[in-house]
Design an enzyme around this catalytic site. Sequence first.
Site, mmCIF file in Angstrom:
data_model
loop_
_atom_site.group_PDB
_atom_site.id
_atom_site.type_symbol
_atom_site.label_atom_id
_atom_site.label_comp_id
_atom_site.label_asym_id
_atom_site.label_seq_id
_atom_site.Cartn_x
_atom_site.Cartn_y
_atom_site.Cartn_z
ATOM 1 N N ARG A 66 -3.287 6.612 1.224
ATOM 2 C CA ARG A 66 -3.844 7.832 1.810
ATOM 3 C C ARG A 66 -2.900 8.544 2.778
ATOM 4 N NH1 ARG A 66 -9.320 5.676 4.146
ATOM 5 N NH2 ARG A 66 -8.188 3.697 4.052
ATOM 6 N N ARG A 95 -6.452 11.278 -5.826
ATOM 7 C CA ARG A 95 -7.728 10.579 -5.630
ATOM 8 C C ARG A 95 -8.891 11.566 -5.693
ATOM 9 N NH1 ARG A 95 -9.475 5.939 -1.245
ATOM 10 N NH2 ARG A 95 -11.702 6.333 -1.324
ATOM 11 N N ARG A 106 0.823 -1.220 0.000
ATOM 12 C CA ARG A 106 0.000 0.000 0.000
ATOM 13 C C ARG A 106 0.854 1.265 0.000
ATOM 14 N NH1 ARG A 106 -4.272 -1.633 4.574
ATOM 15 N NH2 ARG A 106 -5.231 -3.442 3.561
ATOM 16 N N TYR A 144 -15.045 -12.217 0.146
ATOM 17 C CA TYR A 144 -15.748 -10.964 -0.146
ATOM 18 C C TYR A 144 -16.967 -11.212 -1.035
ATOM 19 C CZ TYR A 144 -11.953 -8.128 1.806
ATOM 20 O OH TYR A 144 -11.042 -7.547 2.653
ATOM 21 N N ASP A 147 -7.053 -2.975 -7.155
ATOM 22 C CA ASP A 147 -7.709 -3.547 -5.982
ATOM 23 C C ASP A 147 -8.038 -4.998 -6.266
ATOM 24 O OD1 ASP A 147 -10.387 -4.096 -4.236
ATOM 25 O OD2 ASP A 147 -9.168 -2.535 -3.295
#
Length: 344
Positions: free
Chosen positions: A29, A38, A25, A152, A75
């Site tokens: 962020r 973003r 990652r 998921y 992703d």
Amino acid sequence: MPPRKTILRALAGETLPTPPVWMMRQAGRYLPEYRATRAQAGDFLSLCYNPELAAEVTLQPIRRYGFDAAILFADILLLPQALGADLWFVTGEGPRLSTITSQADFDKLGPVGDIHETLNPIYETVRILRSELPDETTLIGFAGAPWTVATYMIAGRGTPDQAPAHALKNENRAVFEALMDRITEGTIDYLSKQIEAGAEVVKIFDSWAGSLKGDDFRKYALEPARVITAALKAKHPGIPVIGFPREAGDGYIGFAKATGVDCVALDNSVSADWAAKHVQVDGCVQGNLASTHMVTGGQALVDETKAIVRAFSGGPHIFNLGHGITPDADPDNVQRMIDAVRDT
């Protein structure tokens, strides 16, 4: 000719005086430049599917820190979407998907051959990166492992214990295994296209492997990783594969031999000393600094980084975190970590 790039050398089994370093990652962020890009994209999925902006956020940590590898910004849930699942993200809560809990749900999925229409922008991102990355920087592609992706798709969201997936596995094994097979087949095609577009290494993220125990771990973590790795290596000889069966514990032992992966990525629930003794004996390992150090920093960050480098100094090692860096991390701590690795 042997590979020149440090990560490729480590993946080929070479013990280097200074381990190469990258970070899960690393485009994220915690970086102000990522947040700005973003915002420009509008939302997370729009960023993933915009090749120019996805390449930009992939390049940002390379410019800032000089990592030895860049990992494609995407992703793991793009593959389910490409297979026909509905996917959206809820701000502050994470991903949501349409659920698969029955044969009728499964039958709504599309064939693997149709995934590339959705995923073509991802391959374009890879092509842009291969042309723009520094010559010394390795480009890593990735996908989620079938078990993790299935959890998921079955629950429709992330769950703390993967209970819905375990329930379907136990109550409707035929549908569960059909879903696993479809994801496995799709993952092979998806990663193969990333390699064709220019990915030099691929990584398989099995984030929820730790909830599989005993025979289930063998059947639904080891075996899919083996099938995917074998298929990729048959089609793309020499392509290195990193496997990450997170929180596998003793399941890390023998994982490389059982699956054929070139490197086992380690979370920080196991110690570097233990992993050097039990896992690195079979080849390259990656890891495994606790990502909390990226938040707290200080001398503990430096000391633990150097201890991990020392523990793995007897064999091939790629330095990384044991989990992805978190949004509350201090960008300055990333530089401290890199300096500690390279000064050890």
